[in-house]
Scaffold this active site. Sequence first.
Site, PDB file in Angstrom:
ATOM      1  N   LYS A 258       0.468  -1.507  -0.366  1.00  0.00           N
ATOM      2  CA  LYS A 258       0.431  -0.209   0.046  1.00  0.00           C
ATOM      3  C   LYS A 258       0.817   1.228   0.205  1.00  0.00           C
ATOM      4  O   LYS A 258       1.357   1.294   1.130  1.00  0.00           O
ATOM      5  CB  LYS A 258      -0.568   0.025   1.448  1.00  0.00           C
ATOM      6  N   ASP A 263      -2.697  10.450   3.363  1.00  0.00           N
ATOM      7  CA  ASP A 263      -4.036  10.322   4.047  1.00  0.00           C
ATOM      8  C   ASP A 263      -4.901  11.213   4.572  1.00  0.00           C
ATOM      9  O   ASP A 263      -4.537  11.396   5.134  1.00  0.00           O
ATOM     10  CB  ASP A 263      -4.526   8.667   4.181  1.00  0.00           C
ATOM     11  N   LYS A 270     -10.178  13.390   7.332  1.00  0.00           N
ATOM     12  CA  LYS A 270      -9.347  13.141   8.628  1.00  0.00           C
ATOM     13  C   LYS A 270      -9.743  13.889   9.506  1.00  0.00           C
ATOM     14  O   LYS A 270      -9.495  15.536   9.497  1.00  0.00           O
ATOM     15  CB  LYS A 270      -7.945  13.102   8.384  1.00  0.00           C
ATOM     16  N   ASP A 281       2.092   6.674   5.668  1.00  0.00           N
ATOM     17  CA  ASP A 281       0.758   6.016   4.945  1.00  0.00           C
ATOM     18  C   ASP A 281       1.370   5.103   3.879  1.00  0.00           C
ATOM     19  O   ASP A 281       0.512   4.090   2.729  1.00  0.00           O
ATOM     20  CB  ASP A 281      -0.665   6.039   4.151  1.00  0.00           C
ATOM     21  N   ASP A 340     -11.558   6.885   3.329  1.00  0.00           N
ATOM     22  CA  ASP A 340     -10.634   6.937   4.208  1.00  0.00           C
ATOM     23  C   ASP A 340     -10.803   5.482   4.671  1.00  0.00           C
ATOM     24  O   ASP A 340      -9.042   5.207   4.524  1.00  0.00           O
ATOM     25  CB  ASP A 340     -10.613   7.680   5.741  1.00  0.00           C
ATOM     26  N   GLU A 342      -9.057   3.217   2.176  1.00  0.00           N
ATOM     27  CA  GLU A 342      -8.738   3.952   0.952  1.00  0.00           C
ATOM     28  C   GLU A 342      -7.729   2.895   0.277  1.00  0.00           C
ATOM     29  O   GLU A 342      -7.598   1.963  -0.824  1.00  0.00           O
ATOM     30  CB  GLU A 342      -8.658   5.211   0.260  1.00  0.00           C
ATOM     31  N   ARG A 344      -7.359  -0.526   1.222  1.00  0.00           N
ATOM     32  CA  ARG A 344      -8.010  -1.669   0.734  1.00  0.00           C
ATOM     33  C   ARG A 344      -8.775  -1.702  -1.052  1.00  0.00           C
ATOM     34  O   ARG A 344      -8.520  -2.574  -1.582  1.00  0.00           O
ATOM     35  CB  ARG A 344      -9.225  -2.468   2.012  1.00  0.00           C
TER      36      ARG A 344
END
Length: 493
Positions: A258, A263, A270, A281, A340, A342, A344
Site C-alpha cells: 500500500k 492520506d 480526517k 501511509d 478514508d 482507501e 484496501r
Amino acid sequence: MRIEFVPADAQAGANAALAVLAYEAAALSPEAKAVNEATGGALARAVAGGRFTGAKGQTLDLIAPAGLEAARVLLVGVDGQGAVEPETIEIAAGHAFQALKASGVTELVLKLGGDAETAARAAFGVKLAAYRFDKYRTTEKAEKKPSVGVVKIAAADPAKAQKAFAGLEAVADAVLFSRDLVSEPANVLYPEEFATRVKGLEKLGLEVEVLGEAEMAKLGMGSLLGVGQGSRRESQLVVIKWLGAADKSAQPVAFVGKGVTFDTGGISIKPADGMEDMKWDMGGAAAVAGVMHALAGRKAKVNAIGILGLVENMPDGNAQRPGDVVTSMSGQTIEVINTDAEGRLVLADALWYCQDRFKPKFMIDLATLTGAIIISLGHDLGGLFSNNDGLSEKLLAAGKAEREPLWRMPMPAAYEKQIESPIADMKNIGGRPAGSITAALFLQKFVNGLPWAHLDIASVAWKKPSTDPTVPDGAVGFGVRLLNRLVADAYEG
Ligand code: BES
Ligand code: MN
Ligand code: ZN
C-alpha cells in the site's frame, strides 16, 4: 559515517571511545578485563560504585581513563555468561553507538569479541543505528550533530569480517532506503516521485515497470483509480522484478505494498490533529521496494515480484464520494461508504493484478491499513492475517528472528456479513467491531484463492519512541528485514 574492521589489538586513540562488554553480575569480558588492568582497576571500581549489573542495554561510561589513550571507555551490558549470540552483539553495538554518537568523540572502537560473523553483525547494528533523516535541517548547530564519523570494529580476521558483512550491508542499505521513503514529506514524495526513486533501483539489476492512470484504466482498475481521483498527482502502479533463480521462468514469490503517499481521508476527511502522520501511509510500499532492493543487493537466488499501488488520497471537486460504487479489476463492485478506508481499495486492484499476471507461489501484502490494529496490538507487533498456515508459521518465525514480530489474527468467515452491501458486491468498511479483521476479509476477496498473507503494519511502521537501538525514532523500515529473512530461509536455492 564510515564502518571499518580492524585487528583485535587495534588501539583507541585520543579522540576515540572504546566499547567493551560486561555479562551477568557485571562480569567483565576479556576485552573489558584488559581495560581494567590497563587502568589500574578503574573499570571494576566504576562498576562497584554504581548500579551497573551487566543487564542488556545498560551502559557505563568511564571518562578520561588513566593508563589508556582513549578519551572514554564504555561498558555495555549483554547479560549471560559470555557465550554471545550474533543478535545480542548487533543490539549491543547499537547501544554503544547510541550512547556515544554525540559524546564529542569522533571515533568509536568496538571490541565485542566473537568471530567474523559476530563482527559483521556488530557492523550491521551500527549501520542501522546511525540512520538519521536530516536532509531538511539547514541550521542545526554542530554541537547537536553526531560527532562520531568512523566506527572501527575489532575482529580476529578483519578481511573475513568484511566479507561476512557484504550480505548484511545489502540488507541494511535496503532498510535505510525504505526509511528514507517513509520519512520524506508528501509534498516531495508523491506517486510519480516514488516511482522515479524505485526506477533508480534498476542499477542493482532490478527491472522496474511503471503503469500510469491510462494503462490502469484499460486494465479496469476502478477501485485503485477511484482513490487517486481527487489528487492533482497521477496515480502509479509500479512493478518490480528480480529474477535471481537459476530458472528465470520458475514461479516467483510476490509482495504487494500500500503506497498512499498522503492520506487525508478524502471527502471522509480526517481530523487535523495528527494528520501529518499520514505521510507515512506508504510504509507498505516502502517495505516492498526495500525488500526488492535487499534481494537484488545480495543477489538472492529467487524470482520475486514487488508491486506498489501508489496514490494520494485528497478531497477535491473530483474526489470520490461516500456512496459511490466502483468496479475493481476483478469485476467485483464495491460501495465506497468511507473514502478514508482507501488502502484496501488500492490493494484490491494491486493484488488482483499480481495474481492475474504473475501466478506467484504466494502473495504477501504490507499496508498501514487500520488504526484498529494499534488498538489490538499496540506498537510492538504487526498484525498477520492469512489463509495459509504454512506461510503464517514462516512469517512468524522470520519476524521473531529479525525483531519485526507479528501476531496472527483470526479471520472468521462470519464477520464477512459486516461488509455486505445492499447495492454492490461488498462495501469498503465493516463498522468499528474488529476493524482490522473486516479489512483483511475485504482483501481476501481479491486474492483468487492463492496462498496469501496480509501484514497490517499501521502499528509498527513508525516508532516514537523506539525501544530498539538499531531503530532510531521515526521510520522503521518495518518488513524489509522480515521478508528478506523469509526468502533467505525458505525460498532460495
Ligand atoms: N491509513 C489509515 C490507517 C492508519 C490510521 C494508519 C492510523 C496509521 C495510523 C487508513 O487508511 C484509515 O484511514 N483507516 C481507517 C479505516 C476506517 C475508515 C474503517 C481507520 O483505521 O480509521
Ligand atoms: Mn485512510
Ligand atoms: Zn490510509
